[in-house]
Design a protein around this motif. Structure first.
Motif, PDB file in Angstrom:
ATOM      1  N   GLN A 143      22.197 -46.997   7.955  1.00 39.73           N
ATOM      2  CA  GLN A 143      21.120 -46.020   7.823  1.00 39.73           C
ATOM      3  C   GLN A 143      21.640 -44.592   7.926  1.00 39.73           C
ATOM      4  O   GLN A 143      21.171 -43.701   7.210  1.00 39.73           O
ATOM      5  CB  GLN A 143      20.041 -46.281   8.886  1.00 39.73           C
ATOM      6  N   CYS A 144      22.612 -44.363   8.808  1.00 36.73           N
ATOM      7  CA  CYS A 144      23.217 -43.035   8.903  1.00 36.73           C
ATOM      8  C   CYS A 144      23.858 -42.636   7.584  1.00 36.73           C
ATOM      9  O   CYS A 144      23.691 -41.496   7.104  1.00 36.73           O
ATOM     10  CB  CYS A 144      24.254 -42.997  10.027  1.00 36.73           C
ATOM     11  N   TRP A 145      24.600 -43.549   7.001  1.00 39.67           N
ATOM     12  CA  TRP A 145      25.269 -43.260   5.740  1.00 39.67           C
ATOM     13  C   TRP A 145      24.254 -43.019   4.627  1.00 39.67           C
ATOM     14  O   TRP A 145      24.416 -42.092   3.810  1.00 39.67           O
ATOM     15  CB  TRP A 145      26.193 -44.402   5.360  1.00 39.67           C
ATOM     16  N   PHE A 146      23.205 -43.827   4.578  1.00 40.33           N
ATOM     17  CA  PHE A 146      22.202 -43.668   3.528  1.00 40.33           C
ATOM     18  C   PHE A 146      21.478 -42.332   3.651  1.00 40.33           C
ATOM     19  O   PHE A 146      21.343 -41.581   2.670  1.00 40.33           O
ATOM     20  CB  PHE A 146      21.196 -44.821   3.590  1.00 40.33           C
ATOM     21  N   ILE A 147      21.002 -42.008   4.866  1.00 37.27           N
ATOM     22  CA  ILE A 147      20.253 -40.758   5.047  1.00 37.27           C
ATOM     23  C   ILE A 147      21.141 -39.554   4.773  1.00 37.27           C
ATOM     24  O   ILE A 147      20.724 -38.578   4.141  1.00 37.27           O
ATOM     25  CB  ILE A 147      19.657 -40.700   6.467  1.00 37.27           C
ATOM     26  N   ALA A 148      22.398 -39.607   5.243  1.00 40.32           N
ATOM     27  CA  ALA A 148      23.313 -38.501   4.998  1.00 40.32           C
ATOM     28  C   ALA A 148      23.602 -38.346   3.509  1.00 40.32           C
ATOM     29  O   ALA A 148      23.685 -37.220   2.989  1.00 40.32           O
ATOM     30  CB  ALA A 148      24.611 -38.712   5.775  1.00 40.32           C
ATOM     31  N   SER A 149      23.756 -39.460   2.808  1.00 40.18           N
ATOM     32  CA  SER A 149      24.105 -39.394   1.380  1.00 40.18           C
ATOM     33  C   SER A 149      22.984 -38.805   0.541  1.00 40.18           C
ATOM     34  O   SER A 149      23.256 -38.159  -0.480  1.00 40.18           O
ATOM     35  CB  SER A 149      24.459 -40.796   0.871  1.00 40.18           C
ATOM     36  N   VAL A 150      21.732 -39.007   0.943  1.00 34.28           N
ATOM     37  CA  VAL A 150      20.617 -38.491   0.137  1.00 34.28           C
ATOM     38  C   VAL A 150      20.162 -37.105   0.577  1.00 34.28           C
ATOM     39  O   VAL A 150      19.333 -36.488  -0.106  1.00 34.28           O
ATOM     40  CB  VAL A 150      19.412 -39.460   0.180  1.00 34.28           C
ATOM     41  N   THR A 151      20.681 -36.599   1.692  1.00 36.57           N
ATOM     42  CA  THR A 151      20.221 -35.310   2.201  1.00 36.57           C
ATOM     43  C   THR A 151      21.292 -34.230   2.256  1.00 36.57           C
ATOM     44  O   THR A 151      20.952 -33.041   2.274  1.00 36.57           O
ATOM     45  CB  THR A 151      19.635 -35.474   3.618  1.00 36.57           C
ATOM     46  N   ILE A 152      22.576 -34.588   2.311  1.00 38.64           N
ATOM     47  CA  ILE A 152      23.595 -33.580   2.584  1.00 38.64           C
ATOM     48  C   ILE A 152      23.692 -32.554   1.453  1.00 38.64           C
ATOM     49  O   ILE A 152      23.755 -31.334   1.710  1.00 38.64           O
ATOM     50  CB  ILE A 152      24.961 -34.253   2.836  1.00 38.64           C
ATOM     51  N   LEU A 153      23.702 -32.996   0.204  1.00 38.63           N
ATOM     52  CA  LEU A 153      23.825 -32.052  -0.905  1.00 38.63           C
ATOM     53  C   LEU A 153      22.580 -31.176  -1.054  1.00 38.63           C
ATOM     54  O   LEU A 153      22.708 -29.934  -1.149  1.00 38.63           O
ATOM     55  CB  LEU A 153      24.134 -32.794  -2.205  1.00 38.63           C
ATOM     56  N   PRO A 154      21.361 -31.747  -1.080  1.00 34.72           N
ATOM     57  CA  PRO A 154      20.181 -30.862  -1.159  1.00 34.72           C
ATOM     58  C   PRO A 154      20.078 -29.899   0.021  1.00 34.72           C
ATOM     59  O   PRO A 154      19.683 -28.750  -0.154  1.00 34.72           O
ATOM     60  CB  PRO A 154      19.002 -31.851  -1.180  1.00 34.72           C
ATOM     61  N   THR A 155      20.454 -30.359   1.215  1.00 36.49           N
ATOM     62  CA  THR A 155      20.376 -29.483   2.384  1.00 36.49           C
ATOM     63  C   THR A 155      21.337 -28.314   2.259  1.00 36.49           C
ATOM     64  O   THR A 155      20.979 -27.166   2.559  1.00 36.49           O
ATOM     65  CB  THR A 155      20.695 -30.286   3.662  1.00 36.49           C
ATOM     66  N   ALA A 156      22.562 -28.578   1.819  1.00 35.49           N
ATOM     67  CA  ALA A 156      23.534 -27.499   1.649  1.00 35.49           C
ATOM     68  C   ALA A 156      23.085 -26.515   0.576  1.00 35.49           C
ATOM     69  O   ALA A 156      23.237 -25.296   0.731  1.00 35.49           O
ATOM     70  CB  ALA A 156      24.901 -28.085   1.302  1.00 35.49           C
ATOM     71  N   LEU A 157      22.526 -27.032  -0.511  1.00 35.68           N
ATOM     72  CA  LEU A 157      22.069 -26.155  -1.585  1.00 35.68           C
ATOM     73  C   LEU A 157      20.870 -25.314  -1.157  1.00 35.68           C
ATOM     74  O   LEU A 157      20.737 -24.149  -1.567  1.00 35.68           O
ATOM     75  CB  LEU A 157      21.710 -26.980  -2.828  1.00 35.68           C
ATOM     76  N   VAL A 158      20.000 -25.877  -0.346  1.00 33.95           N
ATOM     77  CA  VAL A 158      18.841 -25.117   0.143  1.00 33.95           C
ATOM     78  C   VAL A 158      19.271 -24.080   1.169  1.00 33.95           C
ATOM     79  O   VAL A 158      18.689 -22.985   1.252  1.00 33.95           O
ATOM     80  CB  VAL A 158      17.792 -26.076   0.733  1.00 33.95           C
ATOM     81  N   ALA A 159      20.293 -24.393   1.969  1.00 40.71           N
ATOM     82  CA  ALA A 159      20.711 -23.486   3.033  1.00 40.71           C
ATOM     83  C   ALA A 159      21.244 -22.172   2.480  1.00 40.71           C
ATOM     84  O   ALA A 159      21.071 -21.120   3.112  1.00 40.71           O
ATOM     85  CB  ALA A 159      21.776 -24.154   3.897  1.00 40.71           C
ATOM     86  N   ILE A 160      21.892 -22.190   1.321  1.00 41.87           N
ATOM     87  CA  ILE A 160      22.478 -20.962   0.764  1.00 41.87           C
ATOM     88  C   ILE A 160      21.399 -19.937   0.414  1.00 41.87           C
ATOM     89  O   ILE A 160      21.435 -18.800   0.912  1.00 41.87           O
ATOM     90  CB  ILE A 160      23.353 -21.299  -0.451  1.00 41.87           C
TER      91      ILE A 160
END
Length: 264
Positions: A46-63
């Motif tokens: 579950q950690c891997w799944f949630i991280a895989s679907v959120t890490i890229l959108p989160t980084a792009l939104v943070a900028i």
């Protein structure tokens, strides 16, 4: 007076009952977290799944989020004639407020909706009932690993959002607004303190718990087949967003009341 008559005379009884069940599920999650055996494999997946679907959108939104905060605060501070505090204002706003909220919204929108859909599909296929008949606790087997995964991923992503947001704020302040790197870093080091980072991580941890519990609750209680699962996903995201903003206000008020601010 029958139960149905009492419920009709009190329109808020359904909402109050749902709130009580949500808090009961949250308590069950806390209790079952310390029971053995712990589902390590499910937790890692579950950690891997949630991280895989959120890490890229989160980084792009943070900028852009960090850039907007830097530009807005920079313009306001310039109008007030306090350009030397631009770095501190932007960094504190990003770390204390923007980073945990952006992280929680992305975790709830991507990871939480997936958790709700998965548990909802299991519920309408009667897998949850079958587990209970076989003596398997679905809270311990399915819910606890997912809630803990949202908490861990939220804390890790919060650090990522903080770094990306601060770097974006620094870049846009120095490049677009003509600020000096030395003044930006000096004001940041003068007013920022370690508890600011701690409250950010604590917020992310609590927000991750809320997102996981709400998603699990709506997933375990869909109404009306596949359509009910889709409605439950939408409801889980909306309810999570409302709770996040309310809890963020409470935590911020408590933090500012308890922790003395640096330089004050």
């Amino acid at each position: 007076m029958t139960a149905r008559t009492a419920q009709a005379s009190f329109p808020g009884a359904g909402a109050l009952r749902e709130t009580g069940r949500l808090f009961a599920l949250a308590l069950d999650v806390v209790v079952n977290t310390f029971r053995r055996p712990f589902q390590v494999r499910e937790f890692i997946q579950q950690c891997w799944f949630i991280a895989s679907v959120t890490i890229l959108p989160t980084a792009l939104v943070a900028i852009p989020f960090g850039a907007v905060v830097a530009l807005q605060l920079g313009n306001l501070i310039v109008q007030l004639g306090a350009q030397s505090f631009t770095g501190a204002a932007a960094v504190l706003a990003i770390i204390q407020q923007a980073a945990p909220l952006v992280t929680a919204l992305m975790v709830a929108g991507a990871g939480g909706s997936a958790i709700c859909a998965d548990l909802g599909a299991r519920t309408i296929r009667e897998e949850i009932d079958a587990m209970q008949v076989l003596g398997v606790n679905p809270i311990q087997r399915l819910v606890v690993p997912r809630v803990l995964a949202t908490m861990v991923v939220a804390v890790l992503l919060n650090g990522l959002v903080s770094v990306v947001g601060v770097l974006g704020s620094y870049f846009f302040n120095v490049v677009l607004q003509g600020g000096t790197p030395g003044a930006y870093l000096a004001s940041f080091s003068a007013l920022a303190q370690l508890p600011d980072l701690w409250i950010s991580e604590i917020k992310a941890l609590i927000f991750g718990f809320i997102a996981g519990v709400v998603a699990a609750y709506r997933g375990l209680n869909p109404k009306g087949g596949p359509k009910g699962v889709g409605d439950a996903v939408n409801q889980s995201v909306v309810i999570t967003f409302l709770l996040l903003f309310f809890v963020n206000f409470v935590l911020t008020a408590v933090y500012l009341s308890v922790v003395p601010q640096k330089g004050s």
